[in-house]
Structures are given as C-alpha cells and as structure tokens.
Design an enzyme around this catalytic site. Structure first.
Site, PDB file in Angstrom:
ATOM      1  N   CYS A  93       1.266  -1.043   6.541  1.00 19.95           N
ATOM      2  CA  CYS A  93       2.217  -0.860   5.457  1.00 19.95           C
ATOM      3  C   CYS A  93       2.349   0.616   5.073  1.00 19.95           C
ATOM      4  O   CYS A  93       2.904   1.397   5.825  1.00 19.95           O
ATOM      5  CB  CYS A  93       1.835  -1.738   4.270  1.00 19.95           C
ATOM      6  SG  CYS A  93       3.204  -2.072   3.136  1.00 19.95           S
ATOM      7  N   ARG A 127      13.305  -6.525  -1.423  1.00 21.44           N
ATOM      8  CA  ARG A 127      12.059  -6.431  -0.678  1.00 21.44           C
ATOM      9  C   ARG A 127      12.036  -7.476   0.430  1.00 21.44           C
ATOM     10  O   ARG A 127      12.641  -8.541   0.311  1.00 21.44           O
ATOM     11  CB  ARG A 127      10.855  -6.636  -1.601  1.00 21.44           C
ATOM     12  CG  ARG A 127      10.724  -5.565  -2.670  1.00 21.44           C
ATOM     13  CD  ARG A 127       9.424  -5.706  -3.444  1.00 21.44           C
ATOM     14  NE  ARG A 127       8.260  -5.445  -2.614  1.00 21.44           N
ATOM     15  CZ  ARG A 127       7.795  -4.215  -2.353  1.00 21.44           C
ATOM     16  NH1 ARG A 127       8.414  -3.146  -2.835  1.00 21.44           N
ATOM     17  NH2 ARG A 127       6.711  -4.049  -1.612  1.00 21.44           N
ATOM     18  N   HIS A 191       0.140  -7.981   6.539  1.00 19.76           N
ATOM     19  CA  HIS A 191      -1.032  -8.094   5.668  1.00 19.76           C
ATOM     20  C   HIS A 191      -1.678  -9.449   5.938  1.00 19.76           C
ATOM     21  O   HIS A 191      -1.334 -10.155   6.866  1.00 19.76           O
ATOM     22  CB  HIS A 191      -0.606  -8.026   4.202  1.00 19.76           C
ATOM     23  CG  HIS A 191      -0.008  -6.726   3.794  1.00 19.76           C
ATOM     24  ND1 HIS A 191      -0.756  -5.575   3.628  1.00 19.76           N
ATOM     25  CD2 HIS A 191       1.275  -6.373   3.506  1.00 19.76           C
ATOM     26  CE1 HIS A 191       0.030  -4.586   3.245  1.00 19.76           C
ATOM     27  NE2 HIS A 191       1.269  -5.039   3.171  1.00 19.76           N
TER      28      HIS A 191
END
Length: 240
Positions: A93, A127, A191
């Site tokens: 990220c 997002r 993640h």
C-alpha cells in the site's frame, strides 16, 4: 542458516495489521530451523541496510508516510542497490506508493516518492475497497493470491504486475492488474495481512532471501493444509 528481516519504520507504517506479515515470515523460518532476527529500522534506530536479507515496508497515514520519505530519502541509493542485487522486498500500500516517483494528491499537487521505480500514484474520487483475488505472475502454486484492499490512490506503471485481477480492483480499477514485481521486489495493495493468507508467497520471499545468501534452491515443506483450506474457501465465496 540465519536471516535478518528488516521491518522498515514499524512505528509509522503500521496500518491494517500488516505486522502479521513479519510475524508470518519469522514463524515459517523458525519452523524450518532457520534463525531469524527481526530488525526494526526507524528514525531512532538506524542500522546498516546492507546487513538485511529481507525487507518489509508497510502502509501508514499520510503524515507517517511523509515522515518516512524525509528520513528514508538519504537511503534511496542503497535501497535501490539492494533491490538490484536481488534482496527480497515486500512493500504494501503506502510502502508500494513510496517506492515510485510521486503521489499526485486530490488538489493536483505532486508529493515526491523515493523514485526507485518510474511509476506514479494518483488520488482519484472514491476508494477501492473490498476482497481481492488475483492470479499471480510468479508461477506459484496455488496460482491465486487473496487479500483485502483499501486505497484511494491509483497506481500506474509498465512493470510486470504481481498478478491479474479476478475479483476486486487492483492497481487502479482499470487495467485489471495488481501490484508490481521487479527482481525480488514486490509492491502490492493486498492487506489481510497478506502472507498468512498466502503461505506460498511467504515461502517465495524466504527462499529468495536464502538463495541470495546461501545459494539454497528449495525449502523444506510445511503442513499448510489449514491455510490452503481457508484459501479455497475464499475462492469459492468470492470468485465469479
């Protein structure tokens, strides 16, 4: 055999439980009798980077990433040399974004990155959030990697992707690619944390570190049946 795993800025780049990636790497080494030292590299604990065998860079807040950039800038050349020499790096990220040339914020301002790689990230509306499944480009078995993504930035590059998106968004939600691979450096938005969910990728990084240091070509196997059963369950739940 022994490995030094460098956890880069654990006090600043520590979102989404990605510390679990370092824990996973250490445990899978120890199960095989490989001694591991986890070294926390930070502003208050600078140690020679060239002593590291495997590097992890996590994601952080905008403030945290700006602090890291200012400090890590003086190590850019050494970090680039390590990557060129084949040192395994996993950057997730914000860490992934940091290795590129710049981040273009919502106001169109350029926020500089380390410039180790010639890609950029742009803040765009909305997002990209949700479970993600990709087909990896590393030739690993299983061929899928699973995780969770949550990023406002869209990354664009011409490097080899970590994989093709089957479910989710990936780098930018447009080109169906996720992550970046160069030498043994991997950048990704996955993640979860990523490595406990994908032990085959964890072993890939460990083997690359051992190959670089000792010339080792193969790892002893572990009983990963519970992990792969969970992996298959994810595929059945979310695959189209």
């Amino acid at each position: 055999m022994e490995l030094k795993i460098y956890h880069m800025y654990p006090d600043l780049l520590n979102l989404y439980g990605d510390l679990g990636n370092v824990t996973c790497l250490r445990q899978r080494c120890q199960w095989r009798g490989i001694d591991v030292e986890v070294v926390g590299f930070s502003m208050n604990h600078e140690v020679p980077l060239d002593e590291g065998d495997l590097f992890f860079i996590g994601g952080g807040s905008d403030r945290g990433q700006n602090i890291v950039y200012s400090h890590l800038l003086k190590y850019t050349r050494m970090m680039g040399d390590l990557i060129e020499d084949g040192a395994p790096v996993l950057a997730i990220c914000g860490g992934y974004q940091l290795l590129g040339e710049k981040y273009i914020d919502a106001d169109g301002n350029d926020v500089p990155g380390l410039g180790i790689f010639d890609y950029h990230t742009r803040s765009e509306e909305g997002r990209l959030i949700g479970n993600i499944i990709i087909e990896n480009s590393l030739g690993l078995n299983p061929e899928t990697l699973v995780g969770f993504e949550n990023h406002g930035g869209r990354t664009y590059h011409d490097h080899q992707a970590l994989g093709k998106v089957k479910v989710g968004y990936g780098n930018n939600g447009q080109d169906s690619e996720e992550g970046m691979v160069y030498q043994n450096c991997i950048g990704t938005y996955l993640h979860g944390p990523l490595l406990p969910k994908n032990p085959h990728l964890a072993d890939y990084l460990i083997l690359k570190a051992l190959e670089r240091k000792y010339g080792l070509k193969e790892l002893s196997s572990l009983d990963d049946q519970p992990e792969y059963a969970a992996h298959e369950k994810v595929l059945k739940l979310y695959s189209p």
